[in-house]
Design a protein around this motif. Sequence first.
Motif, PDB file in Angstrom:
ATOM      1  N   ALA A 123      15.111 -26.364  14.129  1.00 13.15           N
ATOM      2  CA  ALA A 123      14.277 -27.688  14.794  1.00 13.15           C
ATOM      3  C   ALA A 123      13.762 -26.382  16.381  1.00 13.15           C
ATOM      4  O   ALA A 123      12.091 -26.306  16.771  1.00 13.15           O
ATOM      5  CB  ALA A 123      15.165 -28.804  16.055  1.00 13.15           C
ATOM      6  N   THR A 124      14.688 -25.895  16.962  1.00 10.46           N
ATOM      7  CA  THR A 124      13.722 -24.981  17.815  1.00 10.46           C
ATOM      8  C   THR A 124      14.610 -23.484  17.415  1.00 10.46           C
ATOM      9  O   THR A 124      15.376 -23.327  16.799  1.00 10.46           O
ATOM     10  CB  THR A 124      14.685 -25.057  19.412  1.00 10.46           C
ATOM     11  N   ARG A 125      14.352 -22.120  18.336  1.00  6.53           N
ATOM     12  CA  ARG A 125      14.223 -20.876  17.946  1.00  6.53           C
ATOM     13  C   ARG A 125      15.326 -20.491  18.662  1.00  6.53           C
ATOM     14  O   ARG A 125      16.244 -20.281  17.952  1.00  6.53           O
ATOM     15  CB  ARG A 125      13.580 -20.172  19.485  1.00  6.53           C
ATOM     16  N   MET A 126      16.643 -21.869  19.577  1.00  9.25           N
ATOM     17  CA  MET A 126      17.464 -21.451  19.460  1.00  9.25           C
ATOM     18  C   MET A 126      18.530 -21.213  19.243  1.00  9.25           C
ATOM     19  O   MET A 126      19.104 -20.931  18.611  1.00  9.25           O
ATOM     20  CB  MET A 126      17.665 -22.364  21.105  1.00  9.25           C
ATOM     21  N   ASP A 127      17.804 -22.714  18.026  1.00 12.71           N
ATOM     22  CA  ASP A 127      19.039 -23.166  16.997  1.00 12.71           C
ATOM     23  C   ASP A 127      19.291 -21.847  16.102  1.00 12.71           C
ATOM     24  O   ASP A 127      19.791 -22.044  15.324  1.00 12.71           O
ATOM     25  CB  ASP A 127      18.007 -24.539  15.923  1.00 12.71           C
ATOM     26  N   TYR A 128      18.060 -21.160  15.804  1.00 16.62           N
ATOM     27  CA  TYR A 128      17.556 -20.182  15.020  1.00 16.62           C
ATOM     28  C   TYR A 128      18.239 -18.926  15.177  1.00 16.62           C
ATOM     29  O   TYR A 128      19.413 -18.360  14.078  1.00 16.62           O
ATOM     30  CB  TYR A 128      16.352 -19.524  14.965  1.00 16.62           C
ATOM     31  N   TRP A 129      18.453 -18.351  16.589  1.00 15.44           N
ATOM     32  CA  TRP A 129      19.001 -17.465  17.295  1.00 15.44           C
ATOM     33  C   TRP A 129      20.871 -17.733  16.460  1.00 15.44           C
ATOM     34  O   TRP A 129      21.906 -17.541  15.969  1.00 15.44           O
ATOM     35  CB  TRP A 129      19.053 -17.454  18.603  1.00 15.44           C
ATOM     36  N   LYS A 130      21.247 -19.648  17.409  1.00 15.99           N
ATOM     37  CA  LYS A 130      22.730 -19.697  16.819  1.00 15.99           C
ATOM     38  C   LYS A 130      23.283 -19.319  15.759  1.00 15.99           C
ATOM     39  O   LYS A 130      24.104 -18.632  15.029  1.00 15.99           O
ATOM     40  CB  LYS A 130      22.609 -21.772  17.179  1.00 15.99           C
ATOM     41  N   ALA A 138      23.543 -17.129  25.924  1.00 14.30           N
ATOM     42  CA  ALA A 138      23.205 -16.141  27.042  1.00 14.30           C
ATOM     43  C   ALA A 138      22.240 -15.839  26.835  1.00 14.30           C
ATOM     44  O   ALA A 138      21.985 -15.254  27.560  1.00 14.30           O
ATOM     45  CB  ALA A 138      24.527 -14.913  26.284  1.00 14.30           C
ATOM     46  N   GLU A 139      21.249 -15.696  25.578  1.00 14.77           N
ATOM     47  CA  GLU A 139      19.961 -15.016  25.887  1.00 14.77           C
ATOM     48  C   GLU A 139      18.978 -16.397  25.589  1.00 14.77           C
ATOM     49  O   GLU A 139      17.531 -15.667  26.470  1.00 14.77           O
ATOM     50  CB  GLU A 139      19.670 -14.026  24.686  1.00 14.77           C
ATOM     51  N   SER A 140      19.075 -17.426  25.343  1.00 15.38           N
ATOM     52  CA  SER A 140      17.751 -18.117  24.794  1.00 15.38           C
ATOM     53  C   SER A 140      17.974 -19.686  25.377  1.00 15.38           C
ATOM     54  O   SER A 140      18.741 -19.759  26.931  1.00 15.38           O
ATOM     55  CB  SER A 140      17.671 -18.327  23.283  1.00 15.38           C
ATOM     56  N   SER A 141      16.498 -20.642  25.482  1.00 12.38           N
ATOM     57  CA  SER A 141      17.306 -21.813  25.907  1.00 12.38           C
ATOM     58  C   SER A 141      15.956 -22.453  24.843  1.00 12.38           C
ATOM     59  O   SER A 141      15.310 -21.858  24.189  1.00 12.38           O
ATOM     60  CB  SER A 141      16.177 -22.000  26.990  1.00 12.38           C
ATOM     61  N   ILE A 142      15.902 -23.620  24.782  1.00 12.32           N
ATOM     62  CA  ILE A 142      15.818 -24.732  23.900  1.00 12.32           C
ATOM     63  C   ILE A 142      13.911 -24.743  24.371  1.00 12.32           C
ATOM     64  O   ILE A 142      13.160 -25.252  23.058  1.00 12.32           O
ATOM     65  CB  ILE A 142      15.902 -26.228  24.046  1.00 12.32           C
ATOM     66  N   TYR A 143      13.586 -23.727  25.281  1.00 15.88           N
ATOM     67  CA  TYR A 143      11.826 -23.662  25.345  1.00 15.88           C
ATOM     68  C   TYR A 143      11.095 -22.349  25.007  1.00 15.88           C
ATOM     69  O   TYR A 143      10.275 -22.439  25.123  1.00 15.88           O
ATOM     70  CB  TYR A 143      11.743 -23.562  27.437  1.00 15.88           C
ATOM     71  N   GLU A 144      12.113 -21.782  24.319  1.00 21.73           N
ATOM     72  CA  GLU A 144      11.884 -20.907  23.378  1.00 21.73           C
ATOM     73  C   GLU A 144      10.637 -21.329  22.199  1.00 21.73           C
ATOM     74  O   GLU A 144      11.186 -20.709  21.770  1.00 21.73           O
ATOM     75  CB  GLU A 144      13.179 -18.797  23.391  1.00 21.73           C
TER      76      GLU A 144
END
Length: 333
Positions: free
Chosen positions: A60-67, A43-49
Amino acid sequence: MIFIIAEIAQAHDGSLGMAHAYIDAVAKTGCNAIKFQTHIAEAESSIYEPFRVKFSKQDATRMDYWKRMEFTLEQWKELKAHCDEVGLEFMSSPFSNAAVDLLEEVGVKRYKVGSGEVNNFVLLEKIAQTKKPMIISSGMSSFEELDKTIVFLKNRNVDFSILQCTTAYPTQPKEFGLNVIQELKSRYKVPVGFSDHSSSTEACIAATALGAKILEFHVVFDKEMFGPDAKASLTMKETTQLVKAVKNIEIALQNPVDKSDNLRFDSLKSIFEKSLAINKELKAGHIISFSDLETKKPKGFGILASEYEKVIGKKINKDVSQWDFLNYEDLSE
């Protein structure tokens, strides 16, 4: 009463057990509330963050971290229940409308809006619709931007407060912006607080003395722990010391001292204040000069030390010994 918030943010590193451990630890420090962050990655992020700090070797990505930082609704409810048990207010900053919906089910009392969301009027509208109080951090906002946000909130009759905050991790003393506390109070006429990332206690102590009504700071078990905020946090020991200091300053601010009334010091003044005395043997007829004078405790056995100028140039009417007190009856008219 100053409201003190211990911010956990992502210090739990996605571990539910660690989140519960933080609740127990913070409860012992004397803080009023413990604050998490509610992230719903999709809801808040994307792989581009991009990463703010590239600290993670497992995401691998910021979105992975949020997950990895997500908890389920039931887990959030368990954390809230734990806070209730130990006497802490459960708080969590939402970073999406979906997170607001989740926190409404959990049952939060108020919302904290992070510095990066102050201009997110979609999120502010969502929170405003809950009719609950809001605390906003001003970290990345200019006064021009804040003005627009304040108008937005006032138009919706939101009960809100503002925190002076500098978005720097850790914040250096020259970046504290303590002057902004009064500027915010004067400009917006709402309760103002201080959100700190300095990794030290002095900024919040100073903010308290300057009138902050809310304090927020990151806490961590150890500043060498994994995560983006660890080095900008306080340890539990530092947090306990800070809470004690803040409460003492609060007591001082609530009890102003009247310097026009010193009657309660009368007994101490009679002990510590001094009377005039003679520092050498003098014969009758000697004209007193400043070099003849000494002062000795206690007050009341000789002329007041503050009245020494009245005896300069006066004659002694009797012989006096070294260290004798000097009284007006010892002087010729």
